[in-house]
Enzyme design. Structure first.
Site, PDB file in Angstrom:
ATOM      1  N   ARG A  60      87.068  45.350 -47.911  1.00  0.00           N
ATOM      2  CA  ARG A  60      87.940  44.391 -48.532  1.00  0.00           C
ATOM      3  C   ARG A  60      89.527  44.182 -47.824  1.00  0.00           C
ATOM      4  O   ARG A  60      89.760  45.089 -46.943  1.00  0.00           O
ATOM      5  CB  ARG A  60      88.548  45.130 -50.126  1.00  0.00           C
ATOM      6  CG  ARG A  60      87.383  45.131 -50.764  1.00  0.00           C
ATOM      7  CD  ARG A  60      87.645  45.535 -52.191  1.00  0.00           C
ATOM      8  NE  ARG A  60      88.344  46.972 -52.237  1.00  0.00           N
ATOM      9  CZ  ARG A  60      89.721  47.082 -52.198  1.00  0.00           C
ATOM     10  NH1 ARG A  60      90.587  45.999 -52.295  1.00  0.00           N
ATOM     11  NH2 ARG A  60      90.181  48.263 -52.115  1.00  0.00           N
ATOM     12  N   LYS A 201      84.368  43.136 -56.378  1.00  0.00           N
ATOM     13  CA  LYS A 201      85.658  43.441 -56.960  1.00  0.00           C
ATOM     14  C   LYS A 201      86.423  42.549 -57.536  1.00  0.00           C
ATOM     15  O   LYS A 201      87.402  42.602 -58.291  1.00  0.00           O
ATOM     16  CB  LYS A 201      86.498  44.231 -55.863  1.00  0.00           C
ATOM     17  CG  LYS A 201      85.921  45.594 -55.220  1.00  0.00           C
ATOM     18  CD  LYS A 201      85.642  46.593 -56.588  1.00  0.00           C
ATOM     19  CE  LYS A 201      85.184  47.698 -56.098  1.00  0.00           C
ATOM     20  NZ  LYS A 201      84.833  48.958 -56.956  1.00  0.00           N
ATOM     21  N   HIS A 221      87.648  52.270 -63.650  1.00  0.00           N
ATOM     22  CA  HIS A 221      87.110  52.464 -62.237  1.00  0.00           C
ATOM     23  C   HIS A 221      86.284  53.909 -62.273  1.00  0.00           C
ATOM     24  O   HIS A 221      87.111  54.832 -61.956  1.00  0.00           O
ATOM     25  CB  HIS A 221      87.892  52.102 -61.055  1.00  0.00           C
ATOM     26  CG  HIS A 221      87.472  52.209 -59.885  1.00  0.00           C
ATOM     27  ND1 HIS A 221      88.365  52.685 -58.641  1.00  0.00           N
ATOM     28  CD2 HIS A 221      86.189  51.967 -59.472  1.00  0.00           C
ATOM     29  CE1 HIS A 221      87.254  52.588 -57.627  1.00  0.00           C
ATOM     30  NE2 HIS A 221      86.204  52.204 -57.966  1.00  0.00           N
ATOM     31  N   SER A 239      87.899  57.720 -53.248  1.00  0.00           N
ATOM     32  CA  SER A 239      86.913  58.139 -52.189  1.00  0.00           C
ATOM     33  C   SER A 239      87.089  59.512 -51.647  1.00  0.00           C
ATOM     34  O   SER A 239      88.137  59.902 -51.480  1.00  0.00           O
ATOM     35  CB  SER A 239      87.140  57.046 -51.053  1.00  0.00           C
ATOM     36  OG  SER A 239      86.264  57.315 -50.090  1.00  0.00           O
ATOM     37  N   LYS A 243      82.746  61.774 -56.898  1.00  0.00           N
ATOM     38  CA  LYS A 243      82.503  61.161 -57.944  1.00  0.00           C
ATOM     39  C   LYS A 243      80.894  60.742 -58.049  1.00  0.00           C
ATOM     40  O   LYS A 243      80.035  60.838 -58.998  1.00  0.00           O
ATOM     41  CB  LYS A 243      83.206  59.705 -57.925  1.00  0.00           C
ATOM     42  CG  LYS A 243      82.933  58.966 -59.229  1.00  0.00           C
ATOM     43  CD  LYS A 243      84.089  57.453 -59.132  1.00  0.00           C
ATOM     44  CE  LYS A 243      83.761  56.883 -58.156  1.00  0.00           C
ATOM     45  NZ  LYS A 243      84.163  55.490 -58.325  1.00  0.00           N
ATOM     46  N   THR A 244      80.421  60.088 -56.610  1.00  0.00           N
ATOM     47  CA  THR A 244      78.967  59.588 -56.930  1.00  0.00           C
ATOM     48  C   THR A 244      78.249  61.030 -57.092  1.00  0.00           C
ATOM     49  O   THR A 244      77.103  61.047 -57.849  1.00  0.00           O
ATOM     50  CB  THR A 244      78.730  58.956 -55.896  1.00  0.00           C
ATOM     51  OG1 THR A 244      79.340  57.675 -55.815  1.00  0.00           O
ATOM     52  CG2 THR A 244      77.261  58.607 -55.823  1.00  0.00           C
ATOM     53  N   ASP A 258      80.285  53.100 -60.959  1.00  0.00           N
ATOM     54  CA  ASP A 258      81.465  52.496 -60.440  1.00  0.00           C
ATOM     55  C   ASP A 258      82.461  51.750 -61.490  1.00  0.00           C
ATOM     56  O   ASP A 258      83.485  51.927 -61.501  1.00  0.00           O
ATOM     57  CB  ASP A 258      81.195  51.682 -59.259  1.00  0.00           C
ATOM     58  CG  ASP A 258      82.549  51.501 -58.425  1.00  0.00           C
ATOM     59  OD1 ASP A 258      83.201  52.409 -58.302  1.00  0.00           O
ATOM     60  OD2 ASP A 258      82.563  50.227 -58.012  1.00  0.00           O
ATOM     61  N   ARG A 324      77.626  50.626 -45.917  1.00  0.00           N
ATOM     62  CA  ARG A 324      77.247  50.837 -47.294  1.00  0.00           C
ATOM     63  C   ARG A 324      75.954  50.178 -47.568  1.00  0.00           C
ATOM     64  O   ARG A 324      75.046  49.544 -46.708  1.00  0.00           O
ATOM     65  CB  ARG A 324      78.263  49.424 -47.983  1.00  0.00           C
ATOM     66  CG  ARG A 324      79.609  50.002 -48.070  1.00  0.00           C
ATOM     67  CD  ARG A 324      80.042  50.689 -49.225  1.00  0.00           C
ATOM     68  NE  ARG A 324      81.452  50.856 -49.473  1.00  0.00           N
ATOM     69  CZ  ARG A 324      82.104  51.216 -50.608  1.00  0.00           C
ATOM     70  NH1 ARG A 324      81.416  51.372 -51.713  1.00  0.00           N
ATOM     71  NH2 ARG A 324      83.340  51.453 -50.372  1.00  0.00           N
TER      72      ARG A 324
END
Length: 538
Positions: A60, A201, A221, A239, A243-244, A258, A324
């Site tokens: 981004r 996003k 988020h 990041s 979290k994942t 997410d 990604r």
């Protein structure tokens, strides 16, 4: 106008101003992958997924993200370096030029929606210049049935044209790429960049304005999962915090990874219909769910191949570290269907503290929860970015500042109200360093972090004794199943106790310095959650 695919009789891109285009409606992921490869835009991989190089932009561009400033947004948006205003007239002129660019071209249209809770469902029509951009939207947004498409009425529109370059002097952009939200026209436009995350996003940012401001629903988020007993857990984290990894639990069903909403009707729902995961250094052992989800229908971005093969080289950051993959959520076996859970019983704030100061798990008061939510702390360590030679503290309000149009305290106060109403437990979990700072201590073992989260989820920390952290005021459990007692208080793991005290005060100063910009908006309860810095440290 030539059209293929399946659509409602009422559906037309001419309503957007696009003329004489060849429009492919609602193509399947297989069709979009085939077209993308036949046109030489993507390559096949040994996994069955296709891969694309997104070109100039592999992430981004926050400085090129704008919100149209009008009577809807003027007094509601928290304007500044994150939410940059854009003139309505400039938007209209730029949009008209973008539509002229798409007219006469072969383009791809898709009817989709966001928000898995039917009461909050928002229909989205996506028009993309490129087939693989459309595949990304197939993966990431929720997919209506054929009967729903027949009567589909879009509320918002996304238009994405990577080949269209803005003229900054003429159009009012910073450079040739842009991502702009217009709440009055209910539109998100993306141009000059092929990075697909701008579309995702953009809609996330729109929902982060609409849901709290207009529908009394907290936008978050975060990832979320649900246990066999129906208990929902939420995981916030920037990041690198895990979290994942930590929300992927074989004993719990994934709601989403997410973006979620928490409603006044006591539900937590996924905004999306898929996952957009980093694959740098991906291994089957570390991330089996993501590894197994990379199969036909998935879209890899900016990876390279192992030499002489079509096998993805996930260790390579040759193009970017931000490699990604997007895939529909049904590529994950253990999911919650539909992607909706009940009020959460536990919320986890994940942080990777490279200073080795914060406890591996601690229980937060309501004020502390709101303070840490607004702060959104983690640390970047040496080697993660060029130029970083020692740990660097990073704060991102609400664990997602780039996507939050409202003032962070708005989200925090809503979180506090919902926490109180639901009687939820909030935990701060440090997945970073123990026994010293980065370079001296060691990273917290994943098996211990998992054990602590499991203990919190199963109520094993409800009736244990706690010790209060002398600087941060956090309640640290004195014991936890399957975790050595000595690591639960971080100071105990340091050989040099005075060095720990100094580092704790140093981190507290950083927290409080970062929070200065929020103080005038924050309640006394939130400010009471701040750490207490010693006079010597100040």
């Amino acid at each position: 106008m030539q059209e293929t695919g399946f659509k409602s009789n009422k559906a037309s891109v001419s309503e957007l101003g696009i003329k004489n285009a060849t429009v492919h409606w609602n193509l399947s992921s297989e069709e979009l992958a085939k077209i993308s490869t036949e046109k030489g835009m993507t390559e096949n991989t040994s996994t069955g997924a296709i891969t694309v190089n997104t070109g100039e932009f592999t992430g981004r561009s926050p400085k090129d993200r704008f919100i149209v400033k009008d009577d809807i947004t003027e007094d509601a948006v928290w304007w500044g370096n994150i939410n940059i205003p854009f003139e309505p007239a400039k938007f209209d002129a730029l949009y008209d030029r973008m539509i002229d660019y798409l007219s006469g071209k072969e383009i791809y249209a898709r009817d989709s929606y966001v928000c898995a809770d039917p009461k909050y469902r928002t229909n989205i029509r996506v028009v993309t210049e490129l087939p693989w951009s459309n595949l990304f939207c197939f993966n990431m947004f929720l997919r209506p049935t054929d009967s729903e498409i027949e009567s589909f009425d879009p509320e918002w529109t996304v238009v994405c044209a990577p080949g269209f370059m803005a003229d900054p002097e003429r159009d009012g952009t910073r450079q040739h790429n842009f991502a702009i939200l217009n709440f009055k026209r209910k539109m998100a436009i993306v141009g000059g960049t092929g990075y697909t995350g701008e579309m995702k996003k953009g809609i996330f940012s729109a929902l982060n304005f609409i849901l709290p401001h207009q529908k009394n629903t907290l936008a978050m988020h975060c990832s979320a999962n649900v246990g066999e007993g129906g208990d929902t857990a939420i995981f916030f984290g920037l990041s690198g915090t895990g979290k994942t990894t930590l929300s992927a639990d074989p004993n719990r069903r994934l709601i989403g990874d997410d973006e979620h909403g928490w409603t006044s009707e006591n539900t937590v729902f996924n905004f999306e219909g898929g996952c957009y995961a980093k694959v740098i250094d991906l291994t089957e052992e570390k991330e089996p769910d993501i590894w197994n989800a990379i199969k036909p229908g998935a879209l890899l971005e900016n990876i390279t191949f192992k030499e002489g093969t079509d096998e993805p080289d996930y260790e390579s950051g040759k193009i970017t570290e931000n490699t990604r993959v997007s895939y529909p959520i049904y590529h994950i076996d253990n999911i919650q269907e539909p992607s909706v859970g009940e009020n959460p019983k536990n919320i986890f704030f994940l942080t990777c503290d490279a200073s080795g100061v914060l406890p591996p798990i601690s229980k937060l008061t309501a004020g502390q929860a709101m303070f840490h939510f607004i702060s959104g702390y983690t640390a970047k360590v040496a080697g993660t970015e060029a130029g970083i030679t020692e740990p660097v503290s990073a704060f991102s309000a609400c664990f997602g500042a780039p996507f939050m149009p409202l003032h962070p305290t708005k989200y925090a106060e809503m979180l506090g109200e919902k926490m109180e109403a639901a009687g939820v437990n909030v935990w701060l979990v440090n997945t970073g360093w123990s026994g010293g700072a980065y370079g001296t201590g060691s990273r917290m073992k994943l098996k211990y972090t998992r054990a602590m989260i499991t203990a919190a989820l199963e109520g094993d920390l409800d009736n244990v004794d706690y010790t209060t952290h002398e600087v941060f005021g956090l309640a640290m459990p004195n014991t936890c199943p399957n975790v050595p007692d000595e690591i639960l208080s971080p100071k105990n793991t340091w050989e040099n106790k005075s060095a720990y005290d100094a580092e704790a005060n140093k981190l507290a100063v950083k927290f409080n310095k970062n929070f200065e910009k929020f103080e005038e908006y924050a309640s006394a309860e939130i400010m009471a959650g701040a750490p207490r810095v010693s006079a010597v440290a100040e």
